[in-house]
Write an enzyme that holds these catalytic residues in place. Structure first.
Site, short mmCIF file in Angstrom:
data_model
loop_
_atom_site.label_atom_id
_atom_site.label_comp_id
_atom_site.label_asym_id
_atom_site.label_seq_id
_atom_site.Cartn_x
_atom_site.Cartn_y
_atom_site.Cartn_z
N SER A 32 -5.65 5.40 -5.39
CA SER A 32 -5.32 4.02 -5.76
C SER A 32 -4.55 3.97 -7.06
CB SER A 32 -6.60 3.20 -5.98
OG SER A 32 -7.42 3.26 -4.88
N HIS A 68 -1.00 5.18 0.73
CA HIS A 68 -2.08 4.34 0.20
C HIS A 68 -2.46 3.29 1.24
CE1 HIS A 68 -3.52 1.43 -3.20
NE2 HIS A 68 -4.51 2.09 -2.65
N GLU A 73 1.11 1.55 1.42
CA GLU A 73 2.10 1.81 0.37
C GLU A 73 2.48 3.28 0.48
OE1 GLU A 73 1.71 -0.82 -3.62
OE2 GLU A 73 0.07 0.59 -3.35
N ASN A 104 -1.66 -2.74 -6.86
CA ASN A 104 -2.61 -2.90 -7.96
C ASN A 104 -1.96 -3.40 -9.24
OD1 ASN A 104 -5.09 -2.37 -6.73
ND2 ASN A 104 -4.65 -0.18 -6.71
#
Ligand code: NAD
Length: 295
Positions: free
Chosen positions: A118, A139, A151, A189
């Site tokens: 992450s 991801h 991702e 994120n």
């Protein structure tokens, strides 16, 4: 790419194994813990049963998916025939660097090595291998069989052809991949954590309560979950760690975590997984119950 090895059989690993197996790949799921492997297989079966009940798959799809997954506690053997390795072990830099060295030494030289991290730099992970051009971020989002986004993160040295292969493969899994460059927090994120941090500050400064903050984002912005509920779901320790990565990676204090978040993590109130964060979990009813601290 037919032979896929997934390293780590936790929350993400079982879901990643599930989607590869369901799309006809031969999957070897590796974990240091035999109990984690056993639990992961049970979770995959439970999730397939749910899809069966909803008539999304047939009995034979379920049987074929389960037959496509084998397990191992031996990483070196587990990667020896892989076309692609997807690492989804615990989020810890030193551990990941150690695992990638071991994968690199034991996987076929043309295998692509992906990480589901992450927040850890793909470039840093790639640098400990002898094939940085074949190392990439893949991801996935939780729960993997349900969430469509992947991702695809290109490290500094990732070959364009490798990236194109992983984009194509992600589409074959029924996902929608987006290509991202390797900078702190990638894209998801980097955008999500500052939003959550601002929600923590809004609560900390007494501007609005827990229910009010989540209601604003749900009913005003159409988010399926408010940011505080989502933070509880992700884990407040995980949110704190990612904010540190953003702050340190960009050297920008705008990412500094809200002191309330820091306090909650220090107190062991990590969200759903510990039974309490902004909300309390484990009660009889289905409605969200605000934690006593904020009621
Ligand atoms: P988890 O704690 O549920 O599972 C991690 C698994 O890795 C455990 O079963 C552990 O036994 C295993 N493991 C540890 N060391 C190992 C080793 N040396 N070899 C093999 N297995 C080993 O963690 P998770 O939530 O599934 O997260 C895994 C990765 O996915 C992390 O990098 C995390 O950042 C990332 N991720 C998590 C989420 C999420 O919502 N949980 C979402 C996207 C990405």
């Amino acid at each position: 790419m037919q032979n896929i090895t997934v390293i780590g059989a936790g929350t993400m690993g079982n879901g990643i194994a599930h989607v590869f197996a369901q799309t006809g790949h031969s999957v070897t799921l590796v974990d240091i813990s035999a109990a984690a492997l056993e639990k992961a297989l049970k979770t995959v079966e439970k999730n397939l049963d749910r899809m069966l009940r909803k008539e999304k798959i047939s009995e034979s799809d379920k049987a074929a998916t389960l037959a496509n997954i084998s397990t191992s506690t031996d990483l070196s053997k587990g990667v020896s025939k892989a076309d692609l390795v997807v690492e989804a072990a615990t989020e810890n830099v030193d551990l990941k660097l150690k695992i990638f060295k071991q994968i690199d030494e034991n996987a076929p030289s043309d295998a692509i090595l992906a990480s589901n991290t992450s927040s850890i730099s793909i470039t840093k992970i790639a640098a400990v291998t002898n094939r940085p051009e074949k190392v990439i971020g893949m991801h996935f989002f939780n729960p993997v069989p349900v969430m469509k986004l992947v991702e695809v993160i290109n490290g500094y040295a990732t070959d364009k052809a490798v990236s194109a292969q992983i984009m194509e493969l992600s589409k074959k899994l029924g996902k929608v991949p987006v290509e991202i460059k390797d900078y702190p927090g990638f894209a998801a994120n980097r955008m999500l954590m500052p939003l959550m941090n601002e929600a923590f500050y809004t609560l900390y400064e007494g501007v609005a309560g827990v229910t009010e903050i989540d209601t604003v984002m749900k009913l005003g912005m159409g988010h399926p979950m408010g940011p505080l509920q989502l933070a509880d779901f992700v884990g407040l320790d995980v949110c704190l760690a990612i904010l540190h990565v953003l702050r340190d990676g960009f050297g920008n204090p705008k990412y500094a975590p809200c002191p309330l978040l820091v306090n909650m993590v220090a107190a062991g109130k990590l969200g759903r997984k510990t039974g309490e964060g902004f909300y309390k979990y484990g009660g009889a009813g289905k409605d969200l119950v605000v934690a006593d601290q904020f009621a």
